[in-house]
Design a protein around this motif. Sequence first.
Motif, PDB file in Angstrom:
ATOM      1  N   ALA A 130       0.827  -1.211   0.000  1.00 10.69           N
ATOM      2  CA  ALA A 130       0.000   0.000   0.000  1.00 10.69           C
ATOM      3  C   ALA A 130       0.861   1.260   0.000  1.00 10.69           C
ATOM      4  O   ALA A 130       0.578   2.225  -0.724  1.00 10.69           O
ATOM      5  N   LEU A 131       1.913   1.274   0.806  1.00  9.62           N
ATOM      6  CA  LEU A 131       2.788   2.444   0.859  1.00  9.62           C
ATOM      7  C   LEU A 131       3.489   2.691  -0.471  1.00  9.62           C
ATOM      8  O   LEU A 131       3.664   3.846  -0.895  1.00  9.62           O
ATOM      9  N   MET A 132       3.876   1.621  -1.148  1.00  7.66           N
ATOM     10  CA  MET A 132       4.559   1.781  -2.421  1.00  7.66           C
ATOM     11  C   MET A 132       3.665   2.449  -3.449  1.00  7.66           C
ATOM     12  O   MET A 132       4.106   3.295  -4.227  1.00  7.66           O
ATOM     13  N   LEU A 133       2.395   2.070  -3.495  1.00  6.64           N
ATOM     14  CA  LEU A 133       1.483   2.693  -4.456  1.00  6.64           C
ATOM     15  C   LEU A 133       1.285   4.160  -4.128  1.00  6.64           C
ATOM     16  O   LEU A 133       1.254   5.010  -5.017  1.00  6.64           O
ATOM     17  N   GLU A 134       1.154   4.481  -2.844  1.00  8.27           N
ATOM     18  CA  GLU A 134       0.913   5.868  -2.450  1.00  8.27           C
ATOM     19  C   GLU A 134       2.116   6.757  -2.719  1.00  8.27           C
ATOM     20  O   GLU A 134       1.971   7.919  -3.115  1.00  8.27           O
ATOM     21  N   MET A 135       3.308   6.230  -2.522  1.00  9.83           N
ATOM     22  CA  MET A 135       4.510   7.038  -2.701  1.00  9.83           C
ATOM     23  C   MET A 135       5.024   7.025  -4.140  1.00  9.83           C
ATOM     24  O   MET A 135       5.580   8.012  -4.612  1.00  9.83           O
ATOM     25  N   GLY A 141       7.630   6.776 -13.828  1.00 10.72           N
ATOM     26  CA  GLY A 141       8.790   5.930 -14.095  1.00 10.72           C
ATOM     27  C   GLY A 141       9.332   5.291 -12.838  1.00 10.72           C
ATOM     28  O   GLY A 141       9.686   4.112 -12.828  1.00 10.72           O
ATOM     29  N   ARG A 142       9.395   6.057 -11.761  1.00 11.53           N
ATOM     30  CA  ARG A 142       9.882   5.506 -10.489  1.00 11.53           C
ATOM     31  C   ARG A 142       8.922   4.452  -9.971  1.00 11.53           C
ATOM     32  O   ARG A 142       9.328   3.473  -9.362  1.00 11.53           O
ATOM     33  N   GLY A 143       7.619   4.676 -10.182  1.00 12.70           N
ATOM     34  CA  GLY A 143       6.636   3.686  -9.756  1.00 12.70           C
ATOM     35  C   GLY A 143       6.810   2.366 -10.457  1.00 12.70           C
ATOM     36  O   GLY A 143       6.675   1.298  -9.856  1.00 12.70           O
ATOM     37  N   ALA A 144       7.117   2.421 -11.750  1.00 18.00           N
ATOM     38  CA  ALA A 144       7.327   1.184 -12.505  1.00 18.00           C
ATOM     39  C   ALA A 144       8.511   0.413 -11.950  1.00 18.00           C
ATOM     40  O   ALA A 144       8.453  -0.807 -11.769  1.00 18.00           O
ATOM     41  N   ARG A 145       9.601   1.136 -11.668  1.00 17.44           N
ATOM     42  CA  ARG A 145      10.770   0.452 -11.114  1.00 17.44           C
ATOM     43  C   ARG A 145      10.477  -0.113  -9.728  1.00 17.44           C
ATOM     44  O   ARG A 145      10.951  -1.193  -9.364  1.00 17.44           O
ATOM     45  N   THR A 146       9.675   0.620  -8.966  1.00 14.31           N
ATOM     46  CA  THR A 146       9.329   0.164  -7.618  1.00 14.31           C
ATOM     47  C   THR A 146       8.479  -1.097  -7.670  1.00 14.31           C
ATOM     48  O   THR A 146       8.700  -2.040  -6.909  1.00 14.31           O
ATOM     49  N   GLN A 147       7.476  -1.117  -8.560  1.00 10.49           N
ATOM     50  CA  GLN A 147       6.653  -2.312  -8.689  1.00 10.49           C
ATOM     51  C   GLN A 147       7.486  -3.506  -9.126  1.00 10.49           C
ATOM     52  O   GLN A 147       7.287  -4.631  -8.656  1.00 10.49           O
ATOM     53  N   ALA A 149      10.623  -3.900  -8.387  1.00 14.99           N
ATOM     54  CA  ALA A 149      11.409  -4.277  -7.204  1.00 14.99           C
ATOM     55  C   ALA A 149      10.578  -5.098  -6.230  1.00 14.99           C
ATOM     56  O   ALA A 149      11.085  -6.049  -5.619  1.00 14.99           O
ATOM     57  N   ILE A 150       9.297  -4.757  -6.074  1.00 18.00           N
ATOM     58  CA  ILE A 150       8.424  -5.518  -5.184  1.00 18.00           C
ATOM     59  C   ILE A 150       8.324  -6.966  -5.651  1.00 18.00           C
ATOM     60  O   ILE A 150       8.468  -7.902  -4.873  1.00 18.00           O
ATOM     61  N   GLY A 151       8.053  -7.147  -6.941  1.00 19.26           N
ATOM     62  CA  GLY A 151       7.984  -8.510  -7.458  1.00 19.26           C
ATOM     63  C   GLY A 151       9.296  -9.250  -7.320  1.00 19.26           C
ATOM     64  O   GLY A 151       9.327 -10.449  -7.018  1.00 19.26           O
ATOM     65  N   GLY A 152      10.408  -8.516  -7.529  1.00 20.37           N
ATOM     66  CA  GLY A 152      11.707  -9.151  -7.382  1.00 20.37           C
ATOM     67  C   GLY A 152      11.976  -9.600  -5.964  1.00 20.37           C
ATOM     68  O   GLY A 152      12.505 -10.694  -5.729  1.00 20.37           O
ATOM     69  N   VAL A 153      11.606  -8.763  -4.984  1.00 23.70           N
ATOM     70  CA  VAL A 153      11.781  -9.137  -3.574  1.00 23.70           C
ATOM     71  C   VAL A 153      10.941 -10.361  -3.239  1.00 23.70           C
ATOM     72  O   VAL A 153      11.402 -11.285  -2.552  1.00 23.70           O
ATOM     73  N   MET A 154       9.699 -10.397  -3.730  1.00 24.45           N
ATOM     74  CA  MET A 154       8.847 -11.561  -3.475  1.00 24.45           C
ATOM     75  C   MET A 154       9.477 -12.831  -4.038  1.00 24.45           C
ATOM     76  O   MET A 154       9.562 -13.863  -3.362  1.00 24.45           O
ATOM     77  N   GLY A 155       9.941 -12.758  -5.280  1.00 18.43           N
ATOM     78  CA  GLY A 155      10.562 -13.931  -5.879  1.00 18.43           C
ATOM     79  C   GLY A 155      11.821 -14.352  -5.147  1.00 18.43           C
ATOM     80  O   GLY A 155      12.055 -15.541  -4.918  1.00 18.43           O
ATOM     81  N   MET A 331       7.654  -6.144 -16.254  1.00 20.33           N
ATOM     82  CA  MET A 331       6.224  -5.867 -16.102  1.00 20.33           C
ATOM     83  C   MET A 331       6.003  -4.443 -15.627  1.00 20.33           C
ATOM     84  O   MET A 331       5.121  -3.726 -16.126  1.00 20.33           O
ATOM     85  N   GLY A 332       6.790  -3.993 -14.654  1.00 19.20           N
ATOM     86  CA  GLY A 332       6.667  -2.627 -14.177  1.00 19.20           C
ATOM     87  C   GLY A 332       6.930  -1.618 -15.281  1.00 19.20           C
ATOM     88  O   GLY A 332       6.210  -0.620 -15.420  1.00 19.20           O
ATOM     89  N   ALA A 333       7.957  -1.868 -16.100  1.00 20.90           N
ATOM     90  CA  ALA A 333       8.287  -0.941 -17.187  1.00 20.90           C
ATOM     91  C   ALA A 333       7.185  -0.913 -18.239  1.00 20.90           C
ATOM     92  O   ALA A 333       6.820   0.158 -18.751  1.00 20.90           O
ATOM     93  N   LEU A 334       6.633  -2.082 -18.575  1.00 23.59           N
ATOM     94  CA  LEU A 334       5.568  -2.141 -19.577  1.00 23.59           C
ATOM     95  C   LEU A 334       4.303  -1.440 -19.094  1.00 23.59           C
ATOM     96  O   LEU A 334       3.628  -0.748 -19.857  1.00 23.59           O
ATOM     97  N   MET A 335       3.967  -1.622 -17.817  1.00 28.09           N
ATOM     98  CA  MET A 335       2.797  -0.943 -17.275  1.00 28.09           C
ATOM     99  C   MET A 335       2.983   0.568 -17.305  1.00 28.09           C
ATOM    100  O   MET A 335       2.055   1.319 -17.621  1.00 28.09           O
ATOM    101  N   SER A 336       4.179   1.033 -16.969  1.00 26.30           N
ATOM    102  CA  SER A 336       4.433   2.460 -16.954  1.00 26.30           C
ATOM    103  C   SER A 336       4.368   3.053 -18.358  1.00 26.30           C
ATOM    104  O   SER A 336       3.809   4.134 -18.563  1.00 26.30           O
TER     105      SER A 336
END
Length: 490
Positions: A130-135, A141-147, A149-155, A331-336
């Motif tokens: 939730a915090l990642m989406l809000e920030m 562009g930063r949001g795409a990289r952050t998303q 990173a989230i998936g990468g951390v999960m994996g 995926m983050g880059a494509l969404m952005s």
Amino acid sequence: MSGLTYNSSHVKTDTKTDGLVLLAVLGGMFLAMLDQTIVGTALPRITAELGGSALYTWVVTAYLLTSTVTVPLYGRLSDQHGRKPLLLIGMIVFVVGSALCGAAQDMGQLIAFRALQGLGAGALLPLSLALMLEMFPPTSGRGARTQGAIGGVMGLTYLAGPFLGGLFTDQASWRWAFYVNVPLGIALIGIVVLRLPRRPGTGGGRPDYAGITVFTVAISVLLLGLTEKGLDGHTWTDAAVAGPILLALVLLAVFVLVELRVADPIMPMSLFANRTYTLVMATSFFTAFCLYAGSVFLPRFFQQALGVSATESGLRIYPMMLAMVGSSVLMGALMSRTRRYKPWLAVSPLLLIAGALLCSGLSVGTGGLALALWMVPLGLGIGPMLSGLTVAAQQAVEPQYIGTASANLTFFRQIGGSVALAIGGTLYTSEVTASAPAHGLAAAHASASALVIPALGVAGAVIALVALIAMPDKRLQAPPTPAAKVEAAV
């Protein structure tokens, strides 16, 4: 930091603050998810030292139970009362529980402290999302990289856990599988206290005590039934399995009725009237079949069919991990770039089906290069699901429900994983029992892996594909946030 305000998309902070906060929330998420898997490889040594072999599975179950049950509760409460205080509560409880686990003197203590640790861990993943989406909105562009990173951390956590657990156990002590969380957790708490702005929540009336109680009991008995099914010798009709599962279904029906009546439900049923939201939750549930097929049963193949150590099995699964991280970032880059998520999500089940079917050729003679290539499609399919579904869930709801949506996404993924393990464990044990007398134990484990991974992976991916096709194709919108003053960090 007083005077910071929300604009139409996110909290305005300087780059240094953003980076530190990102480190803190991703670090907390990493620690919480890591503890779901790191203990497995240390359990034989723990049992040998502390005794209590009959309580073996409860070391894992206690953590899974409390962390799963509390996920939706933290998510909804953070919407009402703000993310920062709930995140700090979760982090502090998690660190205290970790320290106590490392100091446990018998299995009873360890199980109790693991339950405490899980009570804190339930806050870390959903509130981080939730915090990642809000920030960092996904449209930036930063949001795409952050998303990504989230998936990468999960994996990374699903795959690094067994490796690190084996490494600590072999090179130091099993206690360091828990102690490692303490200094890292304290550092992360410090960053959150000093750097994370506090935004007041939407407020709420009388807490939903009835809903919380019924939900907690329902999910607890469901997980107990599924855990019993995962143990050798139990069938679906055994009282220890069927009883808790049937009771859970009845209690969940009661929970729905309660939530429809209360003013401030802990899990608003109105959200499920949104087709996108419901389909995202279904996709999360069933893609967990694919995730657990790869992250649980491939290491089992390496260890029990090929006879490698837990540490080496963690290294051998890196092709899948790297593919997960890479595809999550992509995926983050494509969404952005395109401001759409459905087309890219819809490709993932096809990759999962291909990877799962390739694993039907597993045998004790499977070459390392071939197996690495088979794992890549699995990783490429799982990665976008970890980052893309998070964005889809959060985009489907109003801003006041972002924490709830993030938490429920995590909740359905964990429940889906528990169901997958129960089904997969049944198939695996049956195949080993049938094949071992004729072909030997190692070949039997290979045959079981070749059965379970495709069965879980294909079934989960096909259902997820149907759900994704039915999902509306909407463009990403920068999340509106209330025009509220951000309270200074305390």
